[in-house]
Enzyme design. Structure first.
Site, PDB file in Angstrom:
ATOM      1  N   GLY A 121      29.736  50.063  40.587  1.00  0.00           N
ATOM      2  CA  GLY A 121      30.073  50.831  39.401  1.00  0.00           C
ATOM      3  C   GLY A 121      29.114  51.956  39.086  1.00  0.00           C
ATOM      4  N   GLY A 169      36.458  47.485  43.356  1.00  0.00           N
ATOM      5  CA  GLY A 169      36.467  47.323  41.912  1.00  0.00           C
ATOM      6  C   GLY A 169      37.322  48.373  41.226  1.00  0.00           C
ATOM      7  N   GLY A 170      36.660  49.379  40.642  1.00  0.00           N
ATOM      8  CA  GLY A 170      37.358  50.379  39.840  1.00  0.00           C
ATOM      9  C   GLY A 170      38.492  51.087  40.556  1.00  0.00           C
ATOM     10  N   ASN A 210      39.588  43.817  42.907  1.00  0.00           N
ATOM     11  CA  ASN A 210      39.138  43.027  41.768  1.00  0.00           C
ATOM     12  C   ASN A 210      39.341  43.839  40.497  1.00  0.00           C
ATOM     13  OD1 ASN A 210      37.837  41.365  39.939  1.00  0.00           O
ATOM     14  ND2 ASN A 210      35.787  41.846  40.673  1.00  0.00           N
ATOM     15  N   GLU A 258      27.708  42.377  48.286  1.00  0.00           N
ATOM     16  CA  GLU A 258      27.687  43.319  47.173  1.00  0.00           C
ATOM     17  C   GLU A 258      26.253  43.787  46.915  1.00  0.00           C
ATOM     18  OE1 GLU A 258      30.846  41.945  43.921  1.00  0.00           O
ATOM     19  OE2 GLU A 258      29.159  40.558  44.105  1.00  0.00           O
ATOM     20  N   SER A 297      31.362  50.295  44.881  1.00  0.00           N
ATOM     21  CA  SER A 297      31.832  51.677  44.731  1.00  0.00           C
ATOM     22  C   SER A 297      32.649  52.144  45.937  1.00  0.00           C
ATOM     23  CB  SER A 297      30.644  52.622  44.481  1.00  0.00           C
ATOM     24  OG  SER A 297      30.010  52.318  43.259  1.00  0.00           O
ATOM     25  N   LYS A 326      38.771  42.967  37.505  1.00  0.00           N
ATOM     26  CA  LYS A 326      37.773  42.605  36.493  1.00  0.00           C
ATOM     27  C   LYS A 326      38.466  42.406  35.135  1.00  0.00           C
ATOM     28  CE  LYS A 326      34.125  44.786  39.133  1.00  0.00           C
ATOM     29  NZ  LYS A 326      32.827  45.493  39.094  1.00  0.00           N
ATOM     30  N   HIS A 347      30.469  36.314  42.024  1.00  0.00           N
ATOM     31  CA  HIS A 347      30.448  37.769  41.885  1.00  0.00           C
ATOM     32  C   HIS A 347      29.161  38.172  41.175  1.00  0.00           C
ATOM     33  CE1 HIS A 347      31.444  41.807  40.446  1.00  0.00           C
ATOM     34  NE2 HIS A 347      32.343  41.836  41.423  1.00  0.00           N
ATOM     35  N   GLU A 389      28.472  39.955  38.796  1.00  0.00           N
ATOM     36  CA  GLU A 389      28.501  39.918  37.332  1.00  0.00           C
ATOM     37  C   GLU A 389      28.399  38.486  36.809  1.00  0.00           C
ATOM     38  OE1 GLU A 389      32.094  42.095  37.004  1.00  0.00           O
ATOM     39  OE2 GLU A 389      31.093  43.953  37.608  1.00  0.00           O
TER      40      GLU A 389
END
Length: 271
Positions: free
Chosen positions: A188, A249-250, A18, A182, A228, A20, A110, A112
């Site tokens: 994050g 994610g990141g 993802n 999640e 993470s 983002k 999600h 967020e």
């Protein structure tokens, strides 16, 4: 995708990145090219482990063109969709648009979207329907915040989300679903739910799906962990029986790191 072998269902691991709100369309194409080259160099078997990316909406046409032009086996999806198919909904993205762009998946709920945008389970339930109307596979995201985790009510909290978001959905559609767990407190932050935490929740989710539908449906649904995820911890998480993939994610913004997550089976052999 889940396939039947000798009457037994085998859930193909799904490694999903993802992006983002990162990567403009030029950066996105470059990132995808690097990922594809890295996986190709390592002779990745996409039939064994599926690879998906979720770029920003503005990148999807470029991703589609690159994948089609280079005949890549990576699939892709939208980060969200509207519950409506068309109309006066400024800024919304219809599932029809995502379908026409060749998307396979779409993220729904999600963390967020639930927290920053305050999306309710009622709204998310309508987004699940919208995804199916346009031939998209929803990746339904569920999970708890830190306060819920500390209170010890994280399992019931997450199962309540699942029940609300699938209310009235028939078994045939539910069997195609992907559910991503999640733990919001681990997204994050550098904090990671351990493999045993991921297994606890994924096992509870599968048991709840069996209760809502039947054992056959529950055996087909793929359950992902997201929070993470890195190459250093992916293999240990994916060893767990009910964890069928990860939502990254990141780390998905680094082609080499994400490729190492995709190649988690190599680490299962060498660890």
């Amino acid at each position: 995708m889940t396939v039947s072998t000798n009457g037994k269902y085998v859930r193909r691991p799904l490694i999903a990145g993802n992006w983002k709100m990162n990567m403009d369309h030029v950066q996105g194409i470059t990132l995808l090219q690097k990922l594809a080259w890295t996986l190709d160099d390592n002779k990745h078997d996409y039939e064994r482990v599926e690879v998906a990316v979720f770029p920003p909406f503005t990148d999807i046409r470029g991703v589609q063109t690159l994948i089609a032009g280079d005949d890549l086996e990576i699939v892709y999806g939208g980060q969200d969709l509207s519950p409506n198919d068309s109309g006066a909904y400024t800024g919304d993205i219809s599932g029809q648009f995502l379908d026409r762009l060749g998307c396979t998946y779409v993220l729904v709920g999600h963390s967020e979207r639930r927290t920053v945008h305050q999306e309710s389970d009622e709204l998310l339930r309508s987004k699940v329907d919208a995804a199916y109307r346009h031939g998209l596979v929803p990746v339904l995201c569920v999970g708890e915040g830190l306060e819920v985790r500390q209170a010890g009510t994280h399992v019931e909290h997450t199962l309540e989300q699942l029940r609300a978001d699938l209310d009235g959905l028939d078994a045939e559609k539910a069997a195609e679903l992907v559910v991503a767990y999640e733990p919001v407190w681990a997204i994050g932050t550098g904090e990671v739910a351990g493999p045993e935490d991921a297994q606890e929740m994924c096992a509870a989710l599968r048991a709840e799906i069996e209760k809502l539908y039947d054992a056959d449906t529950a055996s087909k649904v793929r359950l992902l962990y997201g929070g993470s995820v890195k190459a250093a911890n992916a293999a240990s998480i994916l060893r767990e029986r009910d964890v069928d993939g990860v939502l990254v994610g990141g780390a998905s913004l680094d082609a080499g790191e994400f490729a190492n997550i995709v190649r988690f089976e190599h680490h299962l052999v060498t660890d």
